[in-house]
Design a protein around this motif. Structure first.
Motif, short mmCIF file in Angstrom:
data_model
loop_
_atom_site.label_atom_id
_atom_site.label_comp_id
_atom_site.label_asym_id
_atom_site.label_seq_id
_atom_site.Cartn_x
_atom_site.Cartn_y
_atom_site.Cartn_z
N LEU A 161 0.85 -1.19 0.00
CA LEU A 161 0.00 0.00 0.00
C LEU A 161 0.88 1.23 0.00
CD1 LEU A 161 -2.75 1.52 0.41
CD2 LEU A 161 -2.38 1.25 2.88
N ALA A 162 0.55 2.19 -0.85
CA ALA A 162 1.24 3.49 -0.85
C ALA A 162 0.20 4.58 -0.64
CB ALA A 162 1.99 3.71 -2.15
N VAL A 163 0.53 5.56 0.19
CA VAL A 163 -0.32 6.72 0.42
C VAL A 163 0.47 7.96 0.03
CG1 VAL A 163 -1.57 8.10 2.11
CG2 VAL A 163 -1.60 5.60 2.28
N CYS A 218 -2.59 2.19 -4.40
CA CYS A 218 -2.11 3.53 -4.05
C CYS A 218 -3.30 4.42 -3.77
CB CYS A 218 -1.27 4.12 -5.17
SG CYS A 218 -0.67 5.81 -4.80
N GLU A 219 -3.29 5.05 -2.62
CA GLU A 219 -4.29 6.04 -2.24
C GLU A 219 -3.65 7.42 -2.36
OE1 GLU A 219 -7.39 5.75 -1.41
OE2 GLU A 219 -7.78 3.82 -0.41
N SER A 220 -4.24 8.28 -3.19
CA SER A 220 -3.74 9.64 -3.32
C SER A 220 -4.69 10.60 -2.62
CB SER A 220 -3.60 10.04 -4.79
OG SER A 220 -3.23 11.41 -4.88
N ALA A 221 -4.19 11.24 -1.56
CA ALA A 221 -4.97 12.23 -0.83
C ALA A 221 -4.47 13.63 -1.13
CB ALA A 221 -4.90 11.95 0.66
N GLY A 222 -3.55 13.75 -2.09
CA GLY A 222 -3.05 15.07 -2.46
C GLY A 222 -4.02 15.79 -3.38
N ASN A 223 -4.13 17.09 -3.23
CA ASN A 223 -4.94 17.89 -4.15
C ASN A 223 -4.04 18.33 -5.29
OD1 ASN A 223 -7.81 18.74 -2.87
ND2 ASN A 223 -6.31 18.29 -1.28
N LEU A 274 -5.03 2.62 -8.45
CA LEU A 274 -4.82 3.98 -7.97
C LEU A 274 -6.17 4.63 -7.72
CD1 LEU A 274 -3.29 6.67 -7.50
CD2 LEU A 274 -3.32 7.01 -9.99
N ARG A 275 -6.35 5.15 -6.53
CA ARG A 275 -7.56 5.92 -6.23
C ARG A 275 -7.14 7.33 -5.86
NH1 ARG A 275 -11.97 3.81 -2.05
NH2 ARG A 275 -10.18 3.77 -0.65
N ILE A 276 -7.72 8.30 -6.56
CA ILE A 276 -7.53 9.71 -6.25
C ILE A 276 -8.91 10.24 -5.87
CG2 ILE A 276 -6.80 11.97 -7.10
CD1 ILE A 276 -5.04 10.57 -9.13
N ALA A 277 -9.10 10.59 -4.61
CA ALA A 277 -10.46 10.90 -4.20
C ALA A 277 -10.50 11.78 -2.97
CB ALA A 277 -11.22 9.60 -3.90
N ARG A 278 -11.43 12.71 -2.97
CA ARG A 278 -11.80 13.37 -1.73
C ARG A 278 -12.68 12.39 -0.95
NH1 ARG A 278 -16.41 17.62 -2.50
NH2 ARG A 278 -17.85 16.47 -3.81
N LEU A 280 3.48 11.27 -6.65
CA LEU A 280 2.47 10.22 -6.87
C LEU A 280 3.05 9.13 -7.77
CD1 LEU A 280 -0.38 9.07 -6.68
CD2 LEU A 280 -1.07 10.67 -8.49
N ALA A 281 3.78 9.52 -8.81
CA ALA A 281 4.42 8.54 -9.69
C ALA A 281 5.42 7.69 -8.92
CB ALA A 281 5.11 9.25 -10.86
N LEU A 282 6.18 8.33 -8.03
CA LEU A 282 7.11 7.58 -7.18
C LEU A 282 6.36 6.55 -6.35
CD1 LEU A 282 9.85 7.15 -5.66
CD2 LEU A 282 9.12 8.98 -4.12
N ALA A 283 5.25 6.95 -5.77
CA ALA A 283 4.49 6.04 -4.90
C ALA A 283 4.01 4.82 -5.67
CB ALA A 283 3.31 6.79 -4.28
N VAL A 284 3.43 5.02 -6.85
CA VAL A 284 2.92 3.86 -7.60
C VAL A 284 4.05 2.99 -8.12
CG1 VAL A 284 0.73 4.96 -8.18
CG2 VAL A 284 2.66 5.19 -9.74
N ASN A 285 5.20 3.58 -8.37
CA ASN A 285 6.34 2.79 -8.84
C ASN A 285 6.95 1.92 -7.75
OD1 ASN A 285 6.70 3.16 -11.62
ND2 ASN A 285 7.62 5.18 -11.33
N CYS A 286 6.56 2.13 -6.52
CA CYS A 286 7.07 1.34 -5.41
C CYS A 286 6.15 0.17 -5.03
CB CYS A 286 7.25 2.22 -4.16
SG CYS A 286 8.61 3.41 -4.27
N LEU A 287 5.04 0.02 -5.73
CA LEU A 287 4.05 -0.97 -5.33
C LEU A 287 4.39 -2.38 -5.81
CD1 LEU A 287 0.72 0.98 -5.91
CD2 LEU A 287 1.64 0.22 -3.70
#
Length: 336
Positions: free
Chosen positions: A232-234, A256-261, A280-284, A243-250
């Motif tokens: 899991l990457a957050v 991958c959960e993206s909580a960045g705006n 990959l989920r990008i979500a409020r 974000l690209a770094l995070a998914v490349n580590c999976l």
């Protein structure tokens, strides 16, 4: 009453507004007692938001109920409550499905702290109208500190959602956190409390890394992609390169959960993501449904969210102090 208004880059000021009134039996009026900044507020104050000022700012607080409509049954005047950032009715199909950030009874994206989906005011205001009190307000459990829980409206409960369901499905998962603010630190605390076998927190700020280490995380200022390193990457930076770094580590079939705006565009390694089968989920967040579980964890003794609070400041200091760079300042209106 006054509402704190974002007027220009790094500039906020008190502006007078009419006192809100209960308009129906379902509504309540609340007075914030401990309010704090969401990580995205820093981007807004820096001028990176997509809504032009002026507007009332703030969407994380614990408040005291001042008045309720005749039909409200779940809270009463004097109660301390968490006020969710998004406005929701609790009864439409989306709300009943848990999609409270997509309530169909109000305009799309209706929220506190930014005039998208209508103007609902901000939670850095002396008084706030809550249109669906029974659906929205969550009583603060006895024994929980309003200062520590000021972020339960969004960041604390969001952080619970970013990791808790995954660790339930993958006990002992390896977790990567790439972050710049409170969300990443909350994630470290929750992940370790819920049994993650390894947590690596990546942040250039040495003070943030020190806090993460206090939660039992390994830390790094920066890393190169760790192939198949994490289940899991957050990501909570708002930067597409991170974000690209995070998914490349999976690992294969990782999440991958993206909580960045992400206010700025960028490129993702879509082919590598396809070949690895990652999600990959990008979500409020549909935060209302997660607040009770997040509060329960906060009261369990397994976590210490109060460590992330960097400053406790007086409500009257908001215009001067809010634009300053603090990790997680909490502004209090009275002894909490």
């Amino acid at each position: 009453m006054r509402e704190l208004t974002y007027v220009a880059r790094n500039t906020v000021e008190w502006r007078e507004a009419p006192d809100p009134k209960v308009r129906s039996g379902q509504e309540a009026i609340v007075a914030p007692v401990a309010a704090t900044t969401c990580d995205v507020d820093s981007a807004i104050l820096a001028g990176h938001g997509f809504v032009e000022p002026p507007f009332a700012i703030g969407h994380e607080c614990v408040a005291r109920v001042v008045e309720t409509g005749d039909a409200v049954t779940s809270v009463a005047p004097g109660d301390l409550v968490v006020v969710p950032w998004s406005v929701n009715c609790g009864t439409c199909d989306n709300c009943r499905s848990g999609l409270t950030a997509h309530c169909t009874s109000v305009p799309h994206m209706a929220m506190y702290g930014a005039p998208i989906g209508g103007s609902w005011g901000g939670l850095f205001s002396d008084l706030v109208r809550v249109p669906y009190a029974d659906a929205m307000l969550v009583p603060l459990p006895e024994g929980l500190d309003p200062v520590a829980m000021a972020s339960a409206s969004d960041n604390w409960s969001l952080s619970w959602r970013l990791v808790a369901p995954h660790l339930k499905n993958r006990p002992g998962a390896r977790v990567l956190v790439v972050a710049r603010g409170s969300i990443g630190l909350y994630v470290c605390a929750i992940a370790r409390a819920l049994g993650a076998s390894d947590v690596l927190y990546v942040d250039p700020d040495p003070e943030h890394r020190r806090l993460a280490e206090g939660y039992g995380a390994r830390t790094a200022e920066a890393i190169e992609p760790v192939r198949h390193g994490f289940d899991l990457a957050v990501e909570a930076t708002g930067r597409v390169d991170q974000l690209a770094l995070a998914v490349n580590c999976l690992a294969p079939e990782g999440f991958c959960e993206s909580a960045g705006n992400h206010f700025r565009p960028g490129e993702l390694p879509l082919l590598d993501m396809y070949l690895t089968g990652v999600t990959l989920r990008i979500a409020r967040d549909n935060v209302r449904g997660h607040i009770p579980d997040a509060l329960e964890l906060a009261g369990s003794g397994k976590v210490a969210p109060e460590r992330v609070v960097s400053h406790v400041l007086d409500w009257e200091d908001l215009p001067d102090a809010l634009p300053e760079k603090h990790l997680k300042p909490v502004f209090v209106t009275r002894p909490a």
